[in-house]
Design a protein around this motif. Sequence first.
Motif, short mmCIF file in Angstrom:
data_model
loop_
_atom_site.label_atom_id
_atom_site.label_comp_id
_atom_site.label_asym_id
_atom_site.label_seq_id
_atom_site.Cartn_x
_atom_site.Cartn_y
_atom_site.Cartn_z
N SER A 171 0.83 -1.20 0.00
CA SER A 171 0.00 0.00 0.00
C SER A 171 0.86 1.25 0.00
O SER A 171 0.56 2.23 -0.68
CB SER A 171 -0.90 0.02 1.22
N ALA A 172 1.96 1.22 0.77
CA ALA A 172 2.83 2.39 0.84
C ALA A 172 3.40 2.69 -0.54
O ALA A 172 3.49 3.85 -0.96
CB ALA A 172 3.95 2.14 1.85
N LEU A 173 3.77 1.62 -1.27
CA LEU A 173 4.28 1.80 -2.63
C LEU A 173 3.22 2.45 -3.53
O LEU A 173 3.51 3.35 -4.32
CB LEU A 173 4.66 0.43 -3.18
N SER A 174 1.97 2.00 -3.38
CA SER A 174 0.88 2.58 -4.17
C SER A 174 0.71 4.05 -3.85
O SER A 174 0.51 4.87 -4.73
CB SER A 174 -0.44 1.88 -3.88
N VAL A 175 0.77 4.37 -2.55
CA VAL A 175 0.60 5.76 -2.13
C VAL A 175 1.68 6.61 -2.78
O VAL A 175 1.41 7.64 -3.41
CB VAL A 175 0.68 5.88 -0.59
N LEU A 176 2.93 6.16 -2.65
CA LEU A 176 4.06 6.96 -3.12
C LEU A 176 3.98 7.18 -4.63
O LEU A 176 4.01 8.32 -5.10
CB LEU A 176 5.37 6.25 -2.74
N LEU A 177 3.85 6.07 -5.39
CA LEU A 177 3.92 6.24 -6.84
C LEU A 177 2.64 6.82 -7.40
O LEU A 177 2.69 7.63 -8.33
CB LEU A 177 4.29 4.91 -7.47
N ALA A 225 2.95 -0.71 19.04
CA ALA A 225 3.91 -1.48 18.24
C ALA A 225 5.14 -1.78 19.08
O ALA A 225 5.51 -0.98 19.93
CB ALA A 225 4.30 -0.67 17.01
N PRO A 226 5.77 -2.96 18.85
CA PRO A 226 6.97 -3.27 19.61
C PRO A 226 8.03 -2.18 19.43
O PRO A 226 8.24 -1.71 18.32
CB PRO A 226 7.44 -4.59 19.01
N ALA A 227 8.65 -1.79 20.52
CA ALA A 227 9.68 -0.75 20.42
C ALA A 227 10.83 -1.26 19.57
O ALA A 227 11.08 -2.46 19.49
CB ALA A 227 10.16 -0.38 21.82
N GLY A 228 11.51 -0.34 18.94
CA GLY A 228 12.65 -0.73 18.12
C GLY A 228 12.34 -0.56 16.66
O GLY A 228 11.66 0.38 16.26
N ILE A 229 12.81 -1.52 15.85
CA ILE A 229 12.78 -1.32 14.40
C ILE A 229 11.34 -1.28 13.88
O ILE A 229 11.02 -0.55 12.94
CB ILE A 229 13.63 -2.41 13.71
N GLU A 230 10.43 -2.06 14.54
CA GLU A 230 9.04 -2.07 14.07
C GLU A 230 8.43 -0.68 14.18
O GLU A 230 7.82 -0.16 13.25
CB GLU A 230 8.20 -3.06 14.87
N ARG A 231 8.62 -0.07 15.36
CA ARG A 231 8.04 1.25 15.56
C ARG A 231 8.67 2.26 14.60
O ARG A 231 7.99 3.13 14.07
CB ARG A 231 8.23 1.68 17.02
N GLY A 232 9.97 2.10 14.39
CA GLY A 232 10.66 2.99 13.45
C GLY A 232 10.08 2.90 12.06
O GLY A 232 9.84 3.91 11.38
N LEU A 233 9.80 1.66 11.61
CA LEU A 233 9.23 1.48 10.27
C LEU A 233 7.86 2.14 10.17
O LEU A 233 7.52 2.75 9.16
CB LEU A 233 9.11 -0.01 9.95
N LEU A 234 7.07 2.01 11.24
CA LEU A 234 5.74 2.61 11.20
C LEU A 234 5.84 4.13 11.16
O LEU A 234 5.04 4.79 10.48
CB LEU A 234 4.91 2.15 12.40
N VAL A 235 6.81 4.71 11.86
CA VAL A 235 7.00 6.16 11.81
C VAL A 235 7.38 6.56 10.38
O VAL A 235 6.91 7.59 9.86
CB VAL A 235 8.07 6.61 12.82
N LEU A 236 8.22 5.74 9.73
CA LEU A 236 8.55 6.01 8.33
C LEU A 236 7.28 6.02 7.48
O LEU A 236 7.13 6.84 6.57
CB LEU A 236 9.48 4.92 7.79
N GLY A 237 6.37 5.06 7.77
CA GLY A 237 5.09 5.03 7.06
C GLY A 237 4.32 6.33 7.25
O GLY A 237 3.73 6.87 6.31
N ALA A 238 4.35 6.87 8.48
CA ALA A 238 3.66 8.13 8.74
C ALA A 238 4.29 9.25 7.93
O ALA A 238 3.60 10.12 7.39
CB ALA A 238 3.71 8.45 10.24
N ALA A 239 5.63 9.24 7.86
CA ALA A 239 6.31 10.28 7.07
C ALA A 239 5.92 10.17 5.60
O ALA A 239 5.73 11.18 4.92
CB ALA A 239 7.81 10.15 7.24
N LEU A 240 5.79 8.93 5.12
CA LEU A 240 5.39 8.74 3.72
C LEU A 240 3.99 9.30 3.48
O LEU A 240 3.72 9.96 2.46
CB LEU A 240 5.42 7.25 3.39
N LEU A 241 3.11 9.07 4.46
CA LEU A 241 1.74 9.58 4.34
C LEU A 241 1.76 11.11 4.31
O LEU A 241 1.00 11.75 3.56
CB LEU A 241 0.93 9.08 5.52
N ALA A 242 2.64 11.70 5.12
CA ALA A 242 2.76 13.16 5.14
C ALA A 242 3.27 13.66 3.79
O ALA A 242 2.78 14.67 3.26
CB ALA A 242 3.72 13.59 6.25
#
Lengths: 309, 666
Positions: free
Chosen positions: B279-285, B415-432
């Motif tokens: 979905s993130a790929l669809s949003v971006l492109l 979300a589990p702290a660490g890389i998972e939460r980081g990835l989700l924050v990246l998703g939020a940045a992509l949405l922004a």
Amino acid sequence: MSALLGLAHLAALLLLPFPVVGLVNRTKARWAGRKGPRLLQSLSDLRRLLRKRPVYSRVTTVLFVAGPLVLLASTLVAGLVAPLLGAFAPLAFRYDFVVFAYLWGLGRLALMLAALDTGSSFEGMGASREATFSALVEPALFLALGTLAAATGQASFSSLLHVGFGSVAQAVVSAGVLVTLVILLQVEAARVPVDDPTTHLELTMIHEVMILDHAGPDLAAVQYAAAVKLTVCAALIAGMLNPLGPADGPGLVAAVNLALTLAVAVGVGLVESLVARLKLQVIPQYVLVGAASAFVALLTTAWWQGGGR
Amino acid sequence: MTLLWLAALALLVGAALSLGLKDNEHRGWAAIGSQAVATALVLIEVVPVLLGGGDLRSSVAWSFPIDRIAVHLDPLGAFFLAWSLPLTLVGTVYALGYLRPWFRTRNAGVQFALLNVTSLSFILIYTVESAFVFLLGWEIAAVAAWLLVVWDYRNQKIRFAGFNYLVSTHIGLFFLLAAFMVMYSQVGSMDFQAFGPFLRTPGPLRNVTFLLLVTSFGLKSAFFPFHTWLPRAHSAAPAHVSALMSGVIHKAGLFGLLRVTLLLGAPEAWMGWYVLGFSALSVLLGVLYTTAQRDLKRLLGYSSTENVGIAGMGFGVGYLGLAWHQPALVALGFTGGILHLLNHAFFKCLLFYAAGAVYRATHTVDLERLGGLARRMPWTATSFLVGGIAISALPPLNGFVSELLIYAGLLDQGAPAGIERGLLVLGAALLAFAGGVSALAMTRAFGVTFLGAPRDPAVHCDGEVPRSMRLPMALLALGVLALGLLPWLGLAVVEQPAALFLAGLEGARPATQLGAAALLGPVAGVGALLLLVLAALAAVRWWLQRGAAAPRRVTWGCGYTAPTPRMQYTGTAFSSQFTGIFPTVLRHLRRERLPEGPFPPPGDHINTHCVDAVEQRMFEVMGEGDGLVTRLARQIPVEPRFSLAAGLVVLLVVIGMVLTAAGGGR
């Protein structure tokens, strides 16, 4: 107490922009060896503009008048969400920073549409640049705020900024976010090295070129909104730098934050005195630096929380 | 349940009347009347289910090979029915106005009948539990959409677009068939409930089925990279068909995904990441392509890919919540995603109707030839502006409400702290980022089309469109405003469907108690405050300027005194700096013959347009795939880096084979 703080916040939001803009200009003037305008000169400018009668282009529609009003309204409402006085905002709720960012987005859209409404190629150029750079700065802002949310475990803007510089990881996170916020200030408030609010060469400007046709009260609204944005950004940076926590009492935190905000304004003035404007082509890369530093902060947070400790 | 059957009957009668009546006007009214009756019947049946009145079940015996049609109306199906039929009705009203210029020469009855059939297919898809009948509804919707697209079949381009769509949608059907066949071979039944136990048991076959299903539903909803048919079909079809396809018909793909999710029980975490990443790929492109289009409807088509991606990101968050047993993530992700489907249906239909109105008035949707329409078509301009603000997810309109919920899911501390939460924050940045780019695209589309002065003297504007086209726009714009300013409305509708996903989790409370409602309360407050401040500022502004009206002069040209409308910033110019940052994705084709010499001959031209990189590569590979491979192979001995890479690949394969052989020998 919170009612009092709320009033103080409102007063700071409405009145602080004048001394902040004055300080920036005074710093630049002093650095250049001039005496500089009065500290509250922008207030007099605003009053002068409010009395003037605007002239409208024949191609414009109602959007041209509505644009500056929407910009000012959204900037002011966003200002109620942002923690101007350290760890307090009159409107605080979960994920209010998302609302803050999107309210700024609404104001930007209104201003861009007002610029396109004139049919002027110069203003179209300005709107195009504004749209491009703001689209690039938006993810940087969310990376920074999302990192802070993950680092502090909080979801409200007013409690996000207190990461501090206690450990190495915290210091890296704070520093990374600070870099992003400084770049955000320069892009959003149209300051050097991204944009220069005092230049009058149409081809090189971003923000100023969008408002070539605005005059009188419309121009006053746009300039006031820009000053409010500058103040809010400066206050956010001050909030990150503020060494006091909620334990020290909200009054003291607010006072320190105000002082730091003014100090940031002096810093903005110093940067403008010492640094030349960037070439337009490299601005996207400059904005990406902001996103990259926020990304470093995010990785540090993930490592720090994921057991690296 | 009887009311649903009666609604289906009403739709069939309406379709027959649309085909049988003599006059196009009567045919249109037959379709509208029958759909109004069907919509009322369906809403009476569906609303209690949607508000928590319990599921409806029934079953009809049928001949071989179907045996039995199980019908099950649960809150999820009820949710989709509750807006699909009314929006199709609104679209049919719009069609009556939009198709009127052809009424003298063409038989519009087919269009109206097909719109009825589309509504009928919704009743089938959203209620049946038998895979056979589901496929039947799926196929009816696909073929009806194809026939609706090729309304102007004399145009070769439109026939090609329709054919392209037909092929793509059937590739999706094959994936769906394959998935159903796998499941049938395992459980020996074509009933959805029978698929449940198989889909809940972890194993490689479950993973394969999941991937097949996601691919099929992704194709239906035009996720990247399966979106290639969509911009063509949307720019070729009549406006009401584009609107219904983008806003309503293709939501069936996401319905399928949700239906399967309910059967999956607890998905594995990788499935969540897969849905989220896809979905993130669809949003971006999707959003990147919206910035470079010249054709207004093509632009809106790409934004569909973006918006299904946004909803998909919400579902991905919900999947991860199910995998991690985090009720808050499940509630926020699915509530946000499902609400975004509803919001997207409203503002996308609105935007397509406005684009259709532009086409009706000027006979073109090419941005570079339009301009200054706001003063000629104030209704249409207002509608497009409302839709554009909503689609950029700006407050206080409805797009913001659902995106805020998805942000809340992405940034949640569950979300589990660490890389998972980081990835989700990246998703939020992509949405922004998508929000910012979408604002750019919509400013460009609205500004170039409706503001400034007309760019091309050859384009003649007929003025505002008739009332039958303005009414649907006004209704949808009101819906967009209502869903944005009163977010509880949307939340009340999606609460029960979202609660279905929480049912599997132990100790989970209803979605409203998990933060969705608490989040949206302040948002409504901020929206109201914004309007209040705006009204106050407008009053001050009016008071300052009371008395003499402001004089009107020409636009300030920075000292240049002979400007022409052709000198305005064009759409391509507006986005050129942004598209220049992404040259690999946003390829521009240039066709040009530039003037040469002191006395250039006439006929000089330059024409640029943005091509779809995926489609271009796809055609390249299909057309000369063997040639590409040969060319690449020929490069290997010439280019040192290629030979190095090829050597490494060979080495890896040999090592892998040796290791496998050693492992097998042990």
